[in-house]
Design an enzyme around this catalytic site. Structure first.
Site, PDB file in Angstrom:
ATOM      1  N   HIS A   1       2.261   3.665   8.943  1.00  0.00           N
ATOM      2  CA  HIS A   1       2.873   2.293   8.986  1.00  0.00           C
ATOM      3  C   HIS A   1       4.300   2.191   8.132  1.00  0.00           C
ATOM      4  CE1 HIS A   1       1.254   1.297   4.867  1.00  0.00           C
ATOM      5  NE2 HIS A   1       1.982   0.152   4.926  1.00  0.00           N
TER       6      HIS A   1
ATOM      7  N   SER B   1       0.730  -1.184  -0.046  1.00  0.00           N
ATOM      8  CA  SER B   1       0.126  -0.046   0.081  1.00  0.00           C
ATOM      9  C   SER B   1       0.681   1.233   0.034  1.00  0.00           C
ATOM     10  CB  SER B   1      -1.027   0.070   1.175  1.00  0.00           C
ATOM     11  OG  SER B   1      -0.449  -0.098   2.720  1.00  0.00           O
ATOM     12  N   GLU B   2       1.919   1.104   0.619  1.00  0.00           N
ATOM     13  CA  GLU B   2       2.897   2.380   0.468  1.00  0.00           C
ATOM     14  C   GLU B   2       4.377   1.965   0.861  1.00  0.00           C
ATOM     15  OE1 GLU B   2      -0.613   4.762   1.561  1.00  0.00           O
ATOM     16  OE2 GLU B   2       0.346   3.131   2.608  1.00  0.00           O
ATOM     17  N   THR B   3       5.183   2.572  -0.029  1.00  0.00           N
ATOM     18  CA  THR B   3       6.607   2.454   0.267  1.00  0.00           C
ATOM     19  C   THR B   3       7.408   3.795   0.537  1.00  0.00           C
ATOM     20  OG1 THR B   3       7.062   0.642  -1.390  1.00  0.00           O
ATOM     21  CG2 THR B   3       8.946   1.860  -1.256  1.00  0.00           C
TER      22      THR B   3
END
Length: 286
Positions: free
Chosen positions: A81, A49-51
């Site tokens: 997160h 969902s994110e980097t």
């Protein structure tokens, strides 16, 4: 691990429970010289969902980083997160201590410290805000979620909360309602794009200081986010703003169990209404 774009990516799961569950995030500890297009391509390749992409400041002793966050589809102003994952990754390489992340949403401080043989990371959000949600937008959100007005908990009214980006907060009247997530991703995604909401933070109150949450994330191309630190910070502001906790207070949010990825987020809410919300958790290498 190095991506095809030559940026070294480490994979962590943040807000895990004893090394299990949590929310996966990619971390690039040295994104110096990388273009926006390169970072977006790496995030799409990683597929989480994110980097988070970090660039260290001029003086290593400052432990200050510029950080940008990308979902597989677009840049996100702030991601909780991935911040926890990045802070633990820095601690794993350089030891625990205080970090400063300069994000598109503003300055975020992160404290890392040893706890029960692991690293516990605590981020403090930018000053939050809580606003009303337009009736028409709320009605459209309920239709897209396939919820009825009576599915809502009347003691936790809908609001838009922001501790770095906007989240629509909706409280379910029952745990059973929260457990069933079957929404129209296209319809909800279109509404969220129009309103500028990053996630819809669906919660159920187990007790005064224990909540369960789920976060649809269509803007990132993700049906559901397993553990959402940015939304947890925003929710802490929501609880304070509505007087639903006697601040200072700590609440625990359980998220991801319905996905088979249990996560735990600790949310510390100061009494000062201008102060940021602190969200803590661990992260494990995947």
């Amino acid at each position: 691990m190095t991506s095809r774009n030559s940026l070294a990516v480490t994979r962590y799961t943040a807000f895990d429970v004893h090394g299990r569950g949590g929310n996966p995030a990619g971390v690039v500890l040295d994104a110096s010289g990388a273009s926006e297009q390169e970072m977006q391509a790496v995030a799409a390749e990683v597929g989480y969902s994110e980097t988070a992409f970090l660039v260290a400041g001029g003086d290593p002793a400052d432990r200050r980083f510029t950080v940008r966050y990308f979902s597989p589809l677009a840049e996100v102003a702030f991601c909780g997160h991935a911040t926890i994952a990045a802070a633990v990754a820095v601690a794993d390489q350089a030891g625990t201590g205080r970090l400063v992340f300069d994000t598109p949403a503003g300055e975020v401080t992160v404290e890392t410290r040893p706890a029960d043989g692991r690293v516990l990371a605590s981020l403090t959000s930018v000053p939050p805000k809580v606003t009303a949600v337009a009736g028409a937008d709320l009605a459209e959100a309920l239709v897209a979620l396939r919820w009825r007005p009576e599915d809502l908990d009347p003691e936790l009214p809908p609001r838009v909360a922001n501790a770095g980006n906007d989240h629509l907060v909706l409280a379910a009247a029952t745990r059973e309602r929260l457990a069933v997530l079957d929404y129209d991703m296209d319809a909800l995604g279109a509404l969220m794009a129009r309103c500028g909401w990053t996630t819809v933070h669906l919660v159920w109150r187990e007790s005064g200081d224990v909540f369960h949450a789920r976060d649809p994330f269509p803007p990132g191309g993700v049906y559901e986010d397993p553990a959402t630190g940015a939304a947890a910070a925003a929710f802490g502001a929501y609880l304070r703003d509505l007087g639903l906790v006697a601040a200072p207070a700590r609440v625990t949010i359980h998220q991801g169990a319905d996905m088979g990825r249990p996560g735990r987020l600790l949310v510390d809410i100061p009494a000062d209404t201008a102060a940021g919300i602190t969200v803590s958790g661990t992260a494990a290498v995947i």
